[in-house]
Design a protein around this motif. Sequence first.
Motif, PDB file in Angstrom:
ATOM      1  N   ARG A   1     -80.238 -46.375 -18.421  1.00 53.64           N
ATOM      2  CA  ARG A   1     -80.413 -45.069 -19.063  1.00 53.64           C
ATOM      3  C   ARG A   1     -79.368 -44.018 -18.659  1.00 53.64           C
ATOM      4  O   ARG A   1     -79.605 -42.825 -18.769  1.00 53.64           O
ATOM      5  CB  ARG A   1     -81.831 -44.552 -18.833  1.00 53.64           C
ATOM      6  N   ALA A   2     -78.231 -44.476 -18.156  1.00 51.97           N
ATOM      7  CA  ALA A   2     -77.158 -43.527 -17.830  1.00 51.97           C
ATOM      8  C   ALA A   2     -76.664 -42.851 -19.108  1.00 51.97           C
ATOM      9  O   ALA A   2     -76.387 -41.652 -19.126  1.00 51.97           O
ATOM     10  CB  ALA A   2     -76.014 -44.250 -17.139  1.00 51.97           C
TER      11      ALA A   2
ATOM     12  N   TYR B   1     -78.373 -42.382 -21.826  1.00 53.13           N
ATOM     13  CA  TYR B   1     -79.456 -41.509 -22.284  1.00 53.13           C
ATOM     14  C   TYR B   1     -79.331 -40.139 -21.617  1.00 53.13           C
ATOM     15  O   TYR B   1     -79.426 -39.103 -22.273  1.00 53.13           O
ATOM     16  CB  TYR B   1     -80.781 -42.179 -21.906  1.00 53.13           C
ATOM     17  N   VAL B   2     -79.089 -40.169 -20.309  1.00 52.32           N
ATOM     18  CA  VAL B   2     -78.978 -38.915 -19.556  1.00 52.32           C
ATOM     19  C   VAL B   2     -77.671 -38.193 -19.894  1.00 52.32           C
ATOM     20  O   VAL B   2     -77.631 -36.975 -19.989  1.00 52.32           O
ATOM     21  CB  VAL B   2     -79.077 -39.199 -18.034  1.00 52.32           C
TER      22      VAL B   2
END
Lengths: 204, 301
Positions: free
Chosen positions: A94-95, A97-98
């Motif tokens: 989820r890098a 996503y952030v």
Amino acid sequence: MPRYGMVVDLKRCVGCNACTVACKAEHGTPPGIFFTKVFEQVTGKFPIVHKKYVPNLCYHCTDAPCNKVCPTGASHSREDGIVLVDDNQCIGCRACYVACPYKNRYFLPKGHLKKGYFGGKLTPFEEKKYSKYQEGTVIKCTFCADRVDAGQKPACVVTCIAAARIFGDLDDPQSEISRLIRQRGGSQPLSDMNTEPAVYYLEG
Amino acid sequence: MNNIPLVNDEFVMGFRKQTEWAWLIATAFLLGKIGGGMFLVAMFLDNPLGGLWGLLVVAVGKSAAHLMYLGRPERFWRVLMRPHSSWISRGIWSMISFIVFGLLYLAPSFSWLSWLSVGTDGVLFQIIMVLAALAALLVMVYDGFVMNSSPAISLWNSALLPILCLFYSLLAGISINLYFIGLTGKATTTGLAMIKNLEIGFIALNFIIVVTYILSMVNANVASKESIRLLLKGPYSIAFFGGVILVGFVLTLMFSLFLMGGISLGLLLGLVAADLIGHFFIFFLLLRVGVYCPILGKLSY
């Protein structure tokens, strides 16, 4: 090679969310996941209140921060500028996503593809559509890459009742979107982030 | 500009909170900083036991926390593919280097690791020592760069973040090594006094960096201002003032000052616990109060 982009005319959008529904139907995304949606923006104080609708989707940035932070290369840009996630390579960190300044990515947690819109068993439509997703990975708007490859426009563009979304080639100065950006001064969302989004808003 | 709401609704424009990286990532970050700090300080104090524990914390604790967080842990090896652009990838490479060079560095100190030993006299050992220290340093700070590389969250776009990681890591390393030294009773009186002074110095230094970081972010832009509002006046203020300031700084400092009178294992345990609670809370809260700007950057008409 074209560089695909979109212009969203905010003066035309009526906030009907037909694009949201068309996208849902095209991609069959599970509950709570919207590759495109329309934000309501209310400003001012009663009695002077102003409401505006701002359609939102992945902006397929030329300098996409999601691609840079991805540790596996799952998040990548095609030559035509469409940003995609290869779910066979995604590890679900989820890098991306952030890192997306527009918060336009979704994570599919374990068990999410077992939940349909109508409770209990999945409908045949949901079963068919969900089969292309993998739990534990990140998914996002694809600019309807399959349709674009087949020479069609994205579902949200085709369905827009007000023709507020215009799709085309940003590198072609004669294309409708290039002309609109030139003539009406298209602005990129959060341009100070230097991500070079391929989606422009027409406000004036 | 001041009336931008903080929203949860998918269909309303406003600030949006970062929700994906929370306690599990904060735990992984914490364990990395503790492990790296313990190892580096143990090197400086010549305390192999502290170094070994530091290595274990990273190899077992941090790795496990990261694997638990991944959506597809069976593909974890793919994370090694892009060190040229991704700080996560660089971080995992630094963890692997840390474990390898750390073990080689510690090998001469433990008989059960002697088969890995290259001796302590040669140039090779000196090189291993430098590489182990560099890898530990990277493990300590890379979390700051991971957060820093997300342009989306203005609060994290500060050069102070990796520095904050470094100093919190060193403080944790000093606290835990102090505990190990107290436990084994190996230190001289002068040595112990020096470590205690270091502890107090780093508490003061960390406090200054936290205050500077917050002050520098207050007016950086509207999103970071909102983040600081959430941290100082919003729903996270109790955790910040209670966990970070009261426990992390005031209690840790009090325990350190009490220790000046003499070593007590109870006090040492209290010191380590208070320090680590404060350490966890500051980074957990920095993750939680990260907010995204509205897509047009303003709410005007």
